[in-house]
Scaffold this motif. Structure first.
Motif, PDB file in Angstrom:
ATOM      1  N   VAL A 157      18.856 -27.357 -20.455  1.00  0.00           N
ATOM      2  CA  VAL A 157      18.088 -26.315 -19.766  1.00  0.00           C
ATOM      3  C   VAL A 157      18.638 -26.119 -18.358  1.00  0.00           C
ATOM      4  O   VAL A 157      18.877 -24.983 -17.924  1.00  0.00           O
ATOM      5  CB  VAL A 157      16.587 -26.660 -19.741  1.00  0.00           C
ATOM      6  CG1 VAL A 157      15.827 -25.726 -18.803  1.00  0.00           C
ATOM      7  CG2 VAL A 157      15.997 -26.603 -21.141  1.00  0.00           C
ATOM      8  N   SER A 158      18.864 -27.206 -17.641  1.00  0.00           N
ATOM      9  CA  SER A 158      19.377 -27.110 -16.270  1.00  0.00           C
ATOM     10  C   SER A 158      20.740 -26.431 -16.223  1.00  0.00           C
ATOM     11  O   SER A 158      20.996 -25.601 -15.344  1.00  0.00           O
ATOM     12  CB  SER A 158      19.465 -28.499 -15.636  1.00  0.00           C
ATOM     13  OG  SER A 158      18.169 -29.029 -15.458  1.00  0.00           O
ATOM     14  N   ARG A 159      21.608 -26.787 -17.162  1.00  0.00           N
ATOM     15  CA  ARG A 159      22.946 -26.183 -17.205  1.00  0.00           C
ATOM     16  C   ARG A 159      22.845 -24.676 -17.434  1.00  0.00           C
ATOM     17  O   ARG A 159      23.473 -23.878 -16.729  1.00  0.00           O
ATOM     18  CB  ARG A 159      23.793 -26.836 -18.301  1.00  0.00           C
ATOM     19  CG  ARG A 159      25.234 -26.317 -18.328  1.00  0.00           C
ATOM     20  CD  ARG A 159      26.093 -26.996 -19.380  1.00  0.00           C
ATOM     21  NE  ARG A 159      25.710 -26.537 -20.714  1.00  0.00           N
ATOM     22  CZ  ARG A 159      25.181 -27.296 -21.670  1.00  0.00           C
ATOM     23  NH1 ARG A 159      24.978 -28.565 -21.474  1.00  0.00           N
ATOM     24  NH2 ARG A 159      24.869 -26.790 -22.841  1.00  0.00           N
ATOM     25  N   HIS A 160      22.018 -24.271 -18.398  1.00  0.00           N
ATOM     26  CA  HIS A 160      21.885 -22.848 -18.697  1.00  0.00           C
ATOM     27  C   HIS A 160      21.215 -22.090 -17.537  1.00  0.00           C
ATOM     28  O   HIS A 160      21.594 -20.959 -17.235  1.00  0.00           O
ATOM     29  CB  HIS A 160      21.115 -22.634 -19.991  1.00  0.00           C
ATOM     30  CG  HIS A 160      21.902 -23.000 -21.214  1.00  0.00           C
ATOM     31  ND1 HIS A 160      23.158 -22.508 -21.474  1.00  0.00           N
ATOM     32  CD2 HIS A 160      21.600 -23.812 -22.252  1.00  0.00           C
ATOM     33  CE1 HIS A 160      23.604 -23.001 -22.617  1.00  0.00           C
ATOM     34  NE2 HIS A 160      22.669 -23.806 -23.110  1.00  0.00           N
ATOM     35  N   LEU A 161      20.238 -22.719 -16.898  1.00  0.00           N
ATOM     36  CA  LEU A 161      19.610 -22.088 -15.734  1.00  0.00           C
ATOM     37  C   LEU A 161      20.643 -21.874 -14.628  1.00  0.00           C
ATOM     38  O   LEU A 161      20.642 -20.835 -13.963  1.00  0.00           O
ATOM     39  CB  LEU A 161      18.446 -22.938 -15.222  1.00  0.00           C
ATOM     40  CG  LEU A 161      17.194 -22.941 -16.083  1.00  0.00           C
ATOM     41  CD1 LEU A 161      16.209 -23.998 -15.579  1.00  0.00           C
ATOM     42  CD2 LEU A 161      16.537 -21.574 -16.130  1.00  0.00           C
ATOM     43  N   LEU A 190      19.438 -17.189 -24.523  1.00  0.00           N
ATOM     44  CA  LEU A 190      18.531 -16.129 -24.976  1.00  0.00           C
ATOM     45  C   LEU A 190      17.109 -16.665 -25.106  1.00  0.00           C
ATOM     46  O   LEU A 190      16.148 -16.012 -24.711  1.00  0.00           O
ATOM     47  CB  LEU A 190      19.002 -15.554 -26.312  1.00  0.00           C
ATOM     48  CG  LEU A 190      20.260 -14.690 -26.258  1.00  0.00           C
ATOM     49  CD1 LEU A 190      20.730 -14.351 -27.666  1.00  0.00           C
ATOM     50  CD2 LEU A 190      20.018 -13.427 -25.450  1.00  0.00           C
ATOM     51  N   ARG A 191      16.979 -17.866 -25.645  1.00  0.00           N
ATOM     52  CA  ARG A 191      15.653 -18.480 -25.792  1.00  0.00           C
ATOM     53  C   ARG A 191      15.014 -18.714 -24.418  1.00  0.00           C
ATOM     54  O   ARG A 191      13.841 -18.430 -24.206  1.00  0.00           O
ATOM     55  CB  ARG A 191      15.758 -19.796 -26.554  1.00  0.00           C
ATOM     56  CG  ARG A 191      14.394 -20.371 -26.882  1.00  0.00           C
ATOM     57  CD  ARG A 191      14.402 -21.642 -27.675  1.00  0.00           C
ATOM     58  NE  ARG A 191      15.508 -21.816 -28.577  1.00  0.00           N
ATOM     59  CZ  ARG A 191      15.867 -22.984 -29.093  1.00  0.00           C
ATOM     60  NH1 ARG A 191      15.185 -24.066 -28.823  1.00  0.00           N
ATOM     61  NH2 ARG A 191      16.888 -23.086 -29.902  1.00  0.00           N
ATOM     62  N   ILE A 192      15.799 -19.200 -23.481  1.00  0.00           N
ATOM     63  CA  ILE A 192      15.284 -19.448 -22.130  1.00  0.00           C
ATOM     64  C   ILE A 192      14.846 -18.138 -21.483  1.00  0.00           C
ATOM     65  O   ILE A 192      13.775 -18.078 -20.872  1.00  0.00           O
ATOM     66  CB  ILE A 192      16.339 -20.181 -21.273  1.00  0.00           C
ATOM     67  CG1 ILE A 192      16.494 -21.628 -21.773  1.00  0.00           C
ATOM     68  CG2 ILE A 192      15.972 -20.149 -19.782  1.00  0.00           C
ATOM     69  CD1 ILE A 192      17.679 -22.372 -21.199  1.00  0.00           C
ATOM     70  N   GLU A 241       8.701 -27.331 -17.726  1.00  0.00           N
ATOM     71  CA  GLU A 241       7.979 -26.410 -18.616  1.00  0.00           C
ATOM     72  C   GLU A 241       8.934 -25.770 -19.621  1.00  0.00           C
ATOM     73  O   GLU A 241       8.601 -25.624 -20.801  1.00  0.00           O
ATOM     74  CB  GLU A 241       7.281 -25.320 -17.803  1.00  0.00           C
ATOM     75  CG  GLU A 241       6.103 -25.824 -16.995  1.00  0.00           C
ATOM     76  CD  GLU A 241       5.550 -24.790 -16.044  1.00  0.00           C
ATOM     77  OE1 GLU A 241       4.309 -24.657 -15.996  1.00  0.00           O
ATOM     78  OE2 GLU A 241       6.341 -24.112 -15.345  1.00  0.00           O
ATOM     79  N   LEU A 242      10.130 -25.405 -19.159  1.00  0.00           N
ATOM     80  CA  LEU A 242      11.122 -24.807 -20.069  1.00  0.00           C
ATOM     81  C   LEU A 242      11.570 -25.810 -21.130  1.00  0.00           C
ATOM     82  O   LEU A 242      11.760 -25.449 -22.293  1.00  0.00           O
ATOM     83  CB  LEU A 242      12.320 -24.277 -19.288  1.00  0.00           C
ATOM     84  CG  LEU A 242      12.058 -23.012 -18.489  1.00  0.00           C
ATOM     85  CD1 LEU A 242      13.175 -22.749 -17.486  1.00  0.00           C
ATOM     86  CD2 LEU A 242      11.887 -21.828 -19.429  1.00  0.00           C
TER      87      LEU A 242
END
Length: 106
Positions: free
Chosen positions: A45-49, A18-20, A33-34
């Protein structure tokens, strides 16, 4: 359709995803940047992307050595905001109910 909607909601139900998505709502961003804007570790971040891309709500574009992500469907943000609005109303109501019940017991 309900099963697909349920799957979408499950994928988006993680606080970090949700934050991403909220950060991506301000425009396209690279992984670095994320990481900076969310405070999350790069692997997270990479996993969630990856999961969001698998779901089909992100677009990715490689430019040189970096990949930039953006929301494919900004309506995801609108849905998230609607749910937060409902949650705030519920919390506000429960708070008032707690005060009313306490007052009635005195």
């Amino acid at each position: 359709m309900y099963r697909l909607q349920s799957r979408l909601c499950r994928f988006l139900s993680h606080p970090e995803r949700l934050r991403i998505t909220e950060v991506l709502g301000t425009g396209e961003k690279s992984v670095s940047e994320l990481v900076e804007l969310t405070g999350l570790p790069q692997p997270t971040v990479s996993r969630h992307l990856g999961l969001l891309a698998e779901l089909g709500v992100l677009e990715a574009e490689r430019r040189g050595r970096r990949v930039y992500y953006k929301l494919k469907y900004p309506e995801v943000l609108e849905a998230s905001r609607i749910l937060r609005s409902v949650l705030l109303k519920i919390l506000e109501e429960k708070g008032r109910l707690t005060v009313l019940v306490s007052a009635e017991m005195d």
